[in-house]
Design a protein around this motif. Structure first.
Motif, PDB file in Angstrom:
ATOM      1  N   GLN A 426       0.883  -1.226  -0.015  1.00 48.68           N
ATOM      2  CA  GLN A 426      -0.220   0.089  -0.189  1.00 48.68           C
ATOM      3  C   GLN A 426       0.724   1.378  -0.029  1.00 48.68           C
ATOM      4  O   GLN A 426       1.852   1.333   0.585  1.00 48.68           O
ATOM      5  CB  GLN A 426      -1.074   0.103   1.368  1.00 48.68           C
ATOM      6  N   ILE A 427       0.402   2.444  -0.607  1.00 48.51           N
ATOM      7  CA  ILE A 427       1.155   3.494  -0.538  1.00 48.51           C
ATOM      8  C   ILE A 427       0.552   4.631   0.483  1.00 48.51           C
ATOM      9  O   ILE A 427      -0.586   4.440   0.675  1.00 48.51           O
ATOM     10  CB  ILE A 427       1.181   4.192  -2.022  1.00 48.51           C
ATOM     11  N   THR A 428       1.292   5.815   0.781  1.00 43.14           N
ATOM     12  CA  THR A 428       0.899   6.730   1.686  1.00 43.14           C
ATOM     13  C   THR A 428       0.882   8.110   0.795  1.00 43.14           C
ATOM     14  O   THR A 428       2.156   8.570   0.241  1.00 43.14           O
ATOM     15  CB  THR A 428       1.706   6.862   2.747  1.00 43.14           C
ATOM     16  N   HIS A 429      -0.211   8.377   0.744  1.00 43.38           N
ATOM     17  CA  HIS A 429      -0.374  10.092   0.091  1.00 43.38           C
ATOM     18  C   HIS A 429      -0.228  11.093   1.325  1.00 43.38           C
ATOM     19  O   HIS A 429      -0.650  10.642   2.509  1.00 43.38           O
ATOM     20  CB  HIS A 429      -1.556  10.095  -0.665  1.00 43.38           C
ATOM     21  N   SER A 430       0.238  12.233   1.010  1.00 42.54           N
ATOM     22  CA  SER A 430       0.016  13.304   2.144  1.00 42.54           C
ATOM     23  C   SER A 430      -0.280  14.495   1.309  1.00 42.54           C
ATOM     24  O   SER A 430      -0.139  14.954   0.273  1.00 42.54           O
ATOM     25  CB  SER A 430       1.534  13.280   2.753  1.00 42.54           C
ATOM     26  N   ALA A 431      -0.593  15.394   2.331  1.00 41.29           N
ATOM     27  CA  ALA A 431      -0.595  17.085   1.979  1.00 41.29           C
ATOM     28  C   ALA A 431      -0.082  17.792   3.193  1.00 41.29           C
ATOM     29  O   ALA A 431      -0.274  17.238   4.336  1.00 41.29           O
ATOM     30  CB  ALA A 431      -1.976  17.389   1.646  1.00 41.29           C
ATOM     31  N   VAL A 432       0.221  18.905   3.083  1.00 41.20           N
ATOM     32  CA  VAL A 432       0.719  19.695   4.168  1.00 41.20           C
ATOM     33  C   VAL A 432      -0.048  21.032   4.518  1.00 41.20           C
ATOM     34  O   VAL A 432      -0.467  21.839   3.543  1.00 41.20           O
ATOM     35  CB  VAL A 432       2.081  20.042   4.164  1.00 41.20           C
ATOM     36  N   ILE A 433      -0.490  21.011   5.598  1.00 43.84           N
ATOM     37  CA  ILE A 433      -1.291  22.452   6.189  1.00 43.84           C
ATOM     38  C   ILE A 433      -0.241  23.329   6.897  1.00 43.84           C
ATOM     39  O   ILE A 433       0.505  22.639   7.786  1.00 43.84           O
ATOM     40  CB  ILE A 433      -2.493  22.198   7.073  1.00 43.84           C
ATOM     41  N   ARG A 434      -0.159  24.613   6.478  1.00 44.03           N
ATOM     42  CA  ARG A 434       0.972  25.497   7.036  1.00 44.03           C
ATOM     43  C   ARG A 434       0.270  26.667   7.723  1.00 44.03           C
ATOM     44  O   ARG A 434      -0.511  27.301   7.104  1.00 44.03           O
ATOM     45  CB  ARG A 434       2.084  25.761   6.089  1.00 44.03           C
ATOM     46  N   ASN A 435       0.597  26.829   8.946  1.00 44.18           N
ATOM     47  CA  ASN A 435       0.114  28.073   9.550  1.00 44.18           C
ATOM     48  C   ASN A 435       1.243  29.201   9.351  1.00 44.18           C
ATOM     49  O   ASN A 435       2.202  28.997  10.051  1.00 44.18           O
ATOM     50  CB  ASN A 435      -0.159  27.745  11.159  1.00 44.18           C
ATOM     51  N   THR A 436       0.949  30.235   8.477  1.00 44.02           N
ATOM     52  CA  THR A 436       1.797  31.267   8.137  1.00 44.02           C
ATOM     53  C   THR A 436       1.352  32.509   8.820  1.00 44.02           C
ATOM     54  O   THR A 436       1.956  33.585   8.614  1.00 44.02           O
ATOM     55  CB  THR A 436       1.893  31.341   6.680  1.00 44.02           C
ATOM     56  N   GLY A 437       0.336  32.411   9.716  1.00 50.21           N
ATOM     57  CA  GLY A 437       0.009  33.527  10.314  1.00 50.21           C
ATOM     58  C   GLY A 437       0.353  33.727  11.678  1.00 50.21           C
ATOM     59  O   GLY A 437       1.522  33.096  12.058  1.00 50.21           O
ATOM     60  N   ARG A 438      -0.338  34.565  12.516  1.00 48.71           N
ATOM     61  CA  ARG A 438       0.284  34.791  13.982  1.00 48.71           C
ATOM     62  C   ARG A 438      -0.751  34.266  15.062  1.00 48.71           C
ATOM     63  O   ARG A 438      -0.658  34.564  16.325  1.00 48.71           O
ATOM     64  CB  ARG A 438       0.244  36.438  14.282  1.00 48.71           C
ATOM     65  N   GLU A 439      -1.933  33.373  14.663  1.00 46.41           N
ATOM     66  CA  GLU A 439      -2.684  33.013  15.732  1.00 46.41           C
ATOM     67  C   GLU A 439      -2.629  31.400  15.639  1.00 46.41           C
ATOM     68  O   GLU A 439      -1.999  30.959  14.654  1.00 46.41           O
ATOM     69  CB  GLU A 439      -3.970  33.303  15.322  1.00 46.41           C
ATOM     70  N   THR A 440      -2.611  30.748  16.921  1.00 45.37           N
ATOM     71  CA  THR A 440      -2.893  29.382  17.028  1.00 45.37           C
ATOM     72  C   THR A 440      -4.083  28.885  16.156  1.00 45.37           C
ATOM     73  O   THR A 440      -5.273  29.624  16.469  1.00 45.37           O
ATOM     74  CB  THR A 440      -2.856  28.965  18.423  1.00 45.37           C
ATOM     75  N   GLU A 441      -3.797  27.831  15.532  1.00 47.22           N
ATOM     76  CA  GLU A 441      -4.893  27.162  14.555  1.00 47.22           C
ATOM     77  C   GLU A 441      -5.303  26.087  14.921  1.00 47.22           C
ATOM     78  O   GLU A 441      -4.410  25.051  15.409  1.00 47.22           O
ATOM     79  CB  GLU A 441      -4.534  27.329  12.990  1.00 47.22           C
ATOM     80  N   GLY A 442      -6.612  25.534  14.670  1.00 47.66           N
ATOM     81  CA  GLY A 442      -6.983  24.143  14.956  1.00 47.66           C
ATOM     82  C   GLY A 442      -7.250  23.738  16.468  1.00 47.66           C
ATOM     83  O   GLY A 442      -7.293  22.695  16.621  1.00 47.66           O
ATOM     84  N   ASP A 443      -7.179  24.672  17.238  1.00 43.14           N
ATOM     85  CA  ASP A 443      -7.402  24.294  18.623  1.00 43.14           C
ATOM     86  C   ASP A 443      -8.970  24.600  19.049  1.00 43.14           C
ATOM     87  O   ASP A 443      -9.272  23.666  20.079  1.00 43.14           O
ATOM     88  CB  ASP A 443      -6.355  24.981  19.482  1.00 43.14           C
ATOM     89  N   GLN A 444      -9.734  25.132  18.199  1.00 38.78           N
ATOM     90  CA  GLN A 444     -11.066  25.307  18.495  1.00 38.78           C
ATOM     91  C   GLN A 444     -11.890  24.459  17.318  1.00 38.78           C
ATOM     92  O   GLN A 444     -11.603  24.236  16.100  1.00 38.78           O
ATOM     93  CB  GLN A 444     -11.270  27.000  18.283  1.00 38.78           C
ATOM     94  N   VAL A 445     -13.035  24.202  17.791  1.00 34.83           N
ATOM     95  CA  VAL A 445     -13.882  23.130  16.792  1.00 34.83           C
ATOM     96  C   VAL A 445     -14.186  24.025  15.512  1.00 34.83           C
ATOM     97  O   VAL A 445     -14.600  25.072  15.759  1.00 34.83           O
ATOM     98  CB  VAL A 445     -15.185  22.692  17.550  1.00 34.83           C
ATOM     99  N   GLY A 446     -14.003  23.319  14.439  1.00 31.93           N
ATOM    100  CA  GLY A 446     -14.477  24.056  13.295  1.00 31.93           C
ATOM    101  C   GLY A 446     -13.483  25.128  12.793  1.00 31.93           C
ATOM    102  O   GLY A 446     -13.748  25.603  11.688  1.00 31.93           O
TER     103      GLY A 446
END
Length: 702
Positions: A426-446
């Motif tokens: 089996q193979i593994t695909h990927s993609a990268v999310i980058r936080n280039t701003g000044r706030e913490t991201e993804g700690d809040q729902v939605g």
């Protein structure tokens, strides 16, 4: 690397010709020598008495005069070799001026006239000639003629164009120093320009024209300071508080990543604030590098408040950075349009001389920006979302917003997969999310979610429950990354706020600024078709307060099916000679009873990269003999005629096996053999021959 000096001797050339020798071009010295003579015979007449006697001549006496011509043309720039043919790597700014120095010397004992010329181009080992060149009309050439006692005889200055075909006459041991102030044209940072100076001797032209010319080649490398300007704001400005202030930090770096970067002196930095902003009551102006900073009223506003700063006397070597800070507050006398999108731009100017002034700014819409005249096309860019690009010469300005978020998705993958996978293939695909701003991201729902959408190829599917994310907090390889599992919700979304640590890792607290999350998921295949593909979209969904809208939101991963390619070709062998030269084809072949046909079956592992998981094992190549029943006889080493069945690896798709490495054989039912292992991008071929029955084949193809 030799000085362009020329020696030519009539006597020497005669000896060299006699022994089959030839002169070497650009030899150390160039001399033409001859030996004119003066023969003197005395005569006398006399009488004896009154009778004239026979006139008498004395013995002859001879004076041999040695006359020789020699001249040299030497490049004398301080480039590591002061007496050679080349002035190398002189530094020049774009459309700037560069000095090249040469000495033309008459080292013979006869007066000679030399014709001088300048020409674009010329070849220097290890140096390239770009499209840029020199403006000969704007180039100045000064030649100073010195007497043999080193006193100045004359000085003349002309343009490079007028200098063409200039004649300089030198007596023995006189010299001319030729000083070229060359003006470049069409050059930007990193360009290389060549210029050829030649001298033609009138004396040598009459003796041997092929040895009359000496050349020097001048080379300049264009270097110029490359500025990376960054404007950042410290915090959010509270517009409801007239005393609220923020600190702007402007950094100017002489970007050493440009191979052509040069020192910059007397840089001027200017920052004119947007309308609605002014310098704070206590602006706390600060600048590094011993530069000078002063406030002013040159900003975009119309009030009487100070709304600009100007920095002067700033010097930066490549790799050096200057930091400028000042405090700003709302100008209550002016409106502040769209506070969330206000961008404060900074600019720099640098006077290079020759009426060339660099103007670089963080504002890509500024019509005064002219960096394309000085840098290669890709070496200046502007971003205004607060991110800092790593591109050479890139400039960045941050918006003054209440919530400075910036996020994007990138780095899609393309992977190859077998027609049918197991757990190990089996193979593994990927993609990268980058936080280039000044706030913490993804700690809040939605706040940060992503979706994975499959394409239409039902033979290639995602493996259930294999989605993981790998968190890289600081892009530092020395810091360990953390892996989390994320579960798909009822809407088909993966929400980062639900990430669960694997292997006892730290709990998920969101993405810090300048961090990244790599999304990984596995893909499997079932009886897929070779060369078919599947496209899978990974889409970033940003929500929450002040959700960012700038930046990539989707990437597409590609799965390509690879496997065994099998090609069968045939060749007519009318003589049935095992050593005959054959032409194989996939097309039809016309044959007659008694002819032989040679078949070649080529197997190819078309995985593109070396990966032991995708080595083919126990590859059996078979051709059943029922196709030849009552039509032709399969030949072997024991038949008449004899033809050995062969199976071996081959170099490419057109090659035939040299031997039977893998022991292929023919029996009453098939011709076959087994290749134990075939790695990606490798070929194996099976060849065998049949002889058409002499009394003809039954209807039907072979």
């Amino acid at each position: 690397m030799k000085s362009s000096t020329f020696k030519y001797s009539v006597l020497t050339v005669g000896i060299a010709a006699a022994f089959g020798m030839t002169n070497v071009a650009n030899a150390a010295e160039s001399i033409a020598a001859s030996t004119p003579t003066i023969k003197n015979i005395a005569s006398a007449t006399y009488k004896i008495g009154t009778v004239a006697q026979t006139a008498v001549q004395s013995n002859p006496v001879t004076v041999n005069i040695t006359q020789s011509a020699a001249f040299s043309l030497t490049a004398t720039n301080e480039d590591g070799e002061l007496k050679d043919d080349l002035n190398k790597a002189a530094i020049v700014t774009p459309k700037g001026r560069v000095a090249f120095n040469h000495i033309l010397t008459n080292s013979g004992n006869v007066e000679d006239t030399y014709r001088l010329n300048l020409a674009q181009g010329g070849t220097i080992p290890g140096s390239t000639q770009d499209a840029s060149s020199y403006d000969l009309d704007a180039t100045n050439v000064t030649y100073i003629i010195y007497n043999a006692d080193n006193s100045v005889k004359s000085t003349t200055t002309v343009t490079g164009s007028v200098f063409q075909n200039t004649d300089i006459k030198l007596k023995p041991n006189e010299r001319a120093e030729i000083l070229i102030s060359a003006k470049t044209a069409g050059n930007v940072g990193g360009n290389s320009q060549n210029l050829t100076l030649s001298a033609v001797s009138e004396f040598f032209t009459g003796s041997d024209a092929t040895k009359a010319t000496l050349t020097n080649i001048d080379n300049s490398i264009t270097k110029v300071a490359v500025f990376k300007i960054t404007s950042k704001v410290s915090s959010t400005l509270n517009l409801n508080d007239p005393t609220s202030k923020v600190t702007y930090t402007v950094t100017v770096r002489n970007d050493e990543t440009a191979p052509y970067a040069a020192n910059a002196n007397n840089i001027v930095v200017f920052d004119g604030l947007p309308e609605g902003l002014r310098l704070a009551d206590q602006p706390n102006l600060s600048v590094s590098n011993n530069a000078t900073i002063v406030p002013g009223r040159e900003g975009k506003g119309t009030s009487t408040s100070n709304d600009s700063i100007r920095v002067t006397l700033l010097n930066l070597a490549p790799g050096e950075t200057a930091t400028i800070t000042f405090d700003v507050q709302k100008d209550q006398a002016e409106p502040l349009a769209d506070p969330k999108k206000i961008i404060n731009h900074a600019s720099i100017t640098l006077n290079l001389g020759e009426n060339q002034i660099i103007y670089d700014t963080t504002d890509s819409t500024d019509p005064k920006q002219n960096t394309s005249n000085f840098y290669p096309a890709a070496d200046d860019s502007e971003v205004t979302d607060g991110t800092v690009s790593t591109t050479t010469g890139s400039d960045s300005a941050a918006p003054l917003v209440s919530n400075q978020r910036a996020i994007n998705i990138s780095s899609p993958t393309t992977k190859e997969i077998p027609t049918t996978t197991t757990d190990t293939t089996q193979i593994t695909h990927s993609a990268v999310i980058r936080n280039t701003g000044r706030e913490t991201e993804g700690d809040q729902v939605g706040e940060i979610k992503f979706t994975i959408t499959e394409g239409a190829n039902d033979q290639i599917t995602r493996v259930p429950n294999t989605v993981e994310v790998v968190y890289d907090a600081d892009d530092n390889p020395a810091t360990p990354n953390l892996t989390y599992t994320v579960t798909r919700d009822g809407n088909g979304d993966y929400d980062l706020s639900t990430a669960v640590p694997k292997n006892g890792g730290a709990a998920w607290t969101g993405m810090a600024p300048n961090s990244s999350v790599t999304i990984n998921y596995k893909v499997e295949s079932t009886q897929a078709i070779i060369d078919s593909t599947e496209k899978t979209s990974v889409t970033l969904v940003a929500g929450g307060q002040d959700a960012p809208t700038v930046g990539a939101r989707s990437v597409e991963n590609t799965t390509v099916v690879k496997g065994l390619k099998l090609v069968k070709k045939q060749a007519l062998n009318k003589t049935c000679n095992a050593n005959a030269s054959l032409v194989f084809t996939q097309g039809d072949v016309g044959a007659e009873p008694g002819d032989c046909i040679v078949y070649k079956i080529t197997a190819f592992n078309n995985f593109s990269a070396s990966d032991t998981r995708f080595n083919f094992t126990d590859l059996i190549v078979t051709d059943t003999t029922d196709r030849f029943n009552n039509k032709a006889e399969v030949l072997t080493s024991g038949t008449t005629p004899a033809f050995t069945v062969k199976l071996a690896e081959v170099a490419d798709a057109d090659a035939s096996p040299a031997d039977n490495t893998y022991g292929a054989s023919a029996n009453s039912t098939a011709v076959s053999g087994t290749v134990p292992s075939l790695a990606p991008q490798k070929y194996a071929a099976l060849v065998f021959s049949v002889k058409i029955n002499p009394d003809g084949a039954a209807p039907g193809s072979l």
